[in-house]
Design a protein around this motif. Structure first.
Motif, PDB file in Angstrom:
ATOM      1  N   PRO A 257       3.712   4.948   2.333  1.00 15.37           N
ATOM      2  CA  PRO A 257       3.763   6.064   3.274  1.00 15.37           C
ATOM      3  C   PRO A 257       2.776   5.934   4.434  1.00 15.37           C
ATOM      4  O   PRO A 257       3.033   6.421   5.519  1.00 15.37           O
ATOM      5  CB  PRO A 257       3.442   7.295   2.413  1.00 15.37           C
ATOM      6  N   GLU A 258       1.654   5.250   4.227  1.00 17.02           N
ATOM      7  CA  GLU A 258       0.649   5.126   5.289  1.00 17.02           C
ATOM      8  C   GLU A 258       1.027   4.064   6.321  1.00 17.02           C
ATOM      9  O   GLU A 258       0.948   4.288   7.519  1.00 17.02           O
ATOM     10  CB  GLU A 258      -0.716   4.804   4.688  1.00 17.02           C
ATOM     11  N   SER A 259       1.437   2.876   5.842  1.00 13.48           N
ATOM     12  CA  SER A 259       1.704   1.774   6.771  1.00 13.48           C
ATOM     13  C   SER A 259       3.188   1.609   7.090  1.00 13.48           C
ATOM     14  O   SER A 259       3.533   0.951   8.059  1.00 13.48           O
ATOM     15  CB  SER A 259       1.161   0.460   6.197  1.00 13.48           C
ATOM     16  N   GLY A 260       4.062   2.148   6.236  1.00 11.91           N
ATOM     17  CA  GLY A 260       5.493   1.993   6.444  1.00 11.91           C
ATOM     18  C   GLY A 260       6.020   0.637   6.006  1.00 11.91           C
ATOM     19  O   GLY A 260       7.166   0.312   6.252  1.00 11.91           O
ATOM     20  N   GLN A 261       5.176  -0.167   5.348  1.00 13.89           N
ATOM     21  CA  GLN A 261       5.582  -1.492   4.899  1.00 13.89           C
ATOM     22  C   GLN A 261       6.333  -1.403   3.580  1.00 13.89           C
ATOM     23  O   GLN A 261       6.045  -0.563   2.728  1.00 13.89           O
ATOM     24  CB  GLN A 261       4.364  -2.395   4.753  1.00 13.89           C
ATOM     25  N   VAL A 262       7.296  -2.301   3.419  1.00  7.90           N
ATOM     26  CA  VAL A 262       8.113  -2.335   2.213  1.00  7.90           C
ATOM     27  C   VAL A 262       7.644  -3.495   1.355  1.00  7.90           C
ATOM     28  O   VAL A 262       7.498  -4.618   1.831  1.00  7.90           O
ATOM     29  CB  VAL A 262       9.604  -2.521   2.564  1.00  7.90           C
TER      30      VAL A 262
ATOM     31  N   GLY B 286      -5.343  -1.231  -6.501  1.00  2.00           N
ATOM     32  CA  GLY B 286      -6.542  -2.003  -6.229  1.00  2.00           C
ATOM     33  C   GLY B 286      -7.796  -1.189  -6.505  1.00  2.00           C
ATOM     34  O   GLY B 286      -7.740  -0.080  -7.042  1.00  2.00           O
ATOM     35  N   LEU B 287      -8.951  -1.718  -6.132  1.00  4.62           N
ATOM     36  CA  LEU B 287     -10.214  -1.028  -6.342  1.00  4.62           C
ATOM     37  C   LEU B 287     -10.316   0.253  -5.526  1.00  4.62           C
ATOM     38  O   LEU B 287     -10.932   1.222  -5.954  1.00  4.62           O
ATOM     39  CB  LEU B 287     -11.389  -1.946  -5.988  1.00  4.62           C
ATOM     40  N   HIS B 288      -9.739   0.254  -4.344  1.00  2.76           N
ATOM     41  CA  HIS B 288      -9.844   1.400  -3.438  1.00  2.76           C
ATOM     42  C   HIS B 288      -8.499   2.085  -3.225  1.00  2.76           C
ATOM     43  O   HIS B 288      -8.249   2.663  -2.187  1.00  2.76           O
ATOM     44  CB  HIS B 288     -10.427   0.966  -2.087  1.00  2.76           C
ATOM     45  N   GLY B 289      -7.624   2.007  -4.185  1.00  6.18           N
ATOM     46  CA  GLY B 289      -6.324   2.646  -4.057  1.00  6.18           C
ATOM     47  C   GLY B 289      -5.199   1.627  -4.090  1.00  6.18           C
ATOM     48  O   GLY B 289      -5.431   0.421  -4.246  1.00  6.18           O
ATOM     49  N   PRO B 290      -3.971   2.076  -3.924  1.00  2.00           N
ATOM     50  CA  PRO B 290      -2.830   1.153  -3.987  1.00  2.00           C
ATOM     51  C   PRO B 290      -2.784   0.219  -2.771  1.00  2.00           C
ATOM     52  O   PRO B 290      -3.104   0.606  -1.660  1.00  2.00           O
ATOM     53  CB  PRO B 290      -1.616   2.076  -4.028  1.00  2.00           C
ATOM     54  N   VAL B 291      -2.380  -1.015  -3.045  1.00  2.35           N
ATOM     55  CA  VAL B 291      -2.223  -2.041  -2.006  1.00  2.35           C
ATOM     56  C   VAL B 291      -0.763  -2.470  -2.008  1.00  2.35           C
ATOM     57  O   VAL B 291      -0.218  -2.815  -3.048  1.00  2.35           O
ATOM     58  CB  VAL B 291      -3.134  -3.253  -2.271  1.00  2.35           C
ATOM     59  N   THR B 292      -0.142  -2.436  -0.827  1.00  3.71           N
ATOM     60  CA  THR B 292       1.259  -2.836  -0.707  1.00  3.71           C
ATOM     61  C   THR B 292       1.340  -4.248  -0.129  1.00  3.71           C
ATOM     62  O   THR B 292       0.748  -4.538   0.909  1.00  3.71           O
ATOM     63  CB  THR B 292       2.027  -1.866   0.210  1.00  3.71           C
ATOM     64  N   PHE B 293       2.049  -5.106  -0.839  1.00  3.06           N
ATOM     65  CA  PHE B 293       2.301  -6.457  -0.333  1.00  3.06           C
ATOM     66  C   PHE B 293       3.577  -6.392   0.495  1.00  3.06           C
ATOM     67  O   PHE B 293       4.653  -6.133  -0.050  1.00  3.06           O
ATOM     68  CB  PHE B 293       2.450  -7.449  -1.491  1.00  3.06           C
TER      69      PHE B 293
END
Length: 149
Positions: free
Chosen positions: A51-56, A62-69
């Motif tokens: 929702p933040e970056s719009g990346q699929v 991760g350590l500081h929250g979810p990371v989207t690849f």
């Protein structure tokens, strides 16, 4: 003067460069639009959109929250490249190669069949025989390799 210009234009590297520029400028926008409107939504069916970056892509905690690849962008870029390469080959390269072959046939250029090159083993046998001839030993005599000191 016209013949010189015609020869310049018909050289392979000039045609290749022209094809790359035209296809790169015109067709890439169409392919990107198709990928963005069809392929990316299909990829989004499998993975959630961040929702933040719009990346699929797949999200990993991760350590500081979810990371989207952003796998969606990679897949879209690969599909775009393959689509452009496919069109370039079948619309420009293949017809140009056929045209060049026809021109060569009209000019009477005959391709010589490739002569069969000797294998490494055959070359080594030839080298051994030549060395034996230079030393004056008969080629039928078995040779013993020199000892390394």
């Amino acid at each position: 003067m016209i013949q010189g210009f015609k020869d310049f234009i018909m050289r392979g590297n000039v045609i290749d460069l022209a094809v790359a520029v035209v296809i790169g400028a015109a067709f890439t926008a169409v392919v990107n639009a198709i990928v963005a409107s069809v392929i990316t939504p299909l990829i989004a069916l499998v993975w959630q959109t961040d929702p933040e970056s719009g990346q699929v892509g797949p999200a990993v905690e991760g350590l500081h929250g979810p990371v989207t690849f952003p796998i969606g962008g990679l897949i879209s870029a690969v599909i775009s490249f393959l689509a452009v390469a496919l069109v370039v080959y079948f619309v420009f390269v293949l017809p140009m190669n056929v045209w060049k072959e026809r021109q060569a046939r009209k000019a009477g250029v005959v391709e010589e069949p490739e002569s069969k090159l000797p294998t490494e083993s055959e070359l080594l046998v030839q080298i051994r025989d030549l060395l034996e001839q230079q030393r004056g030993t008969p080629s039928s005599a078995p040779t013993v390799p020199p000892q390394v000191r």
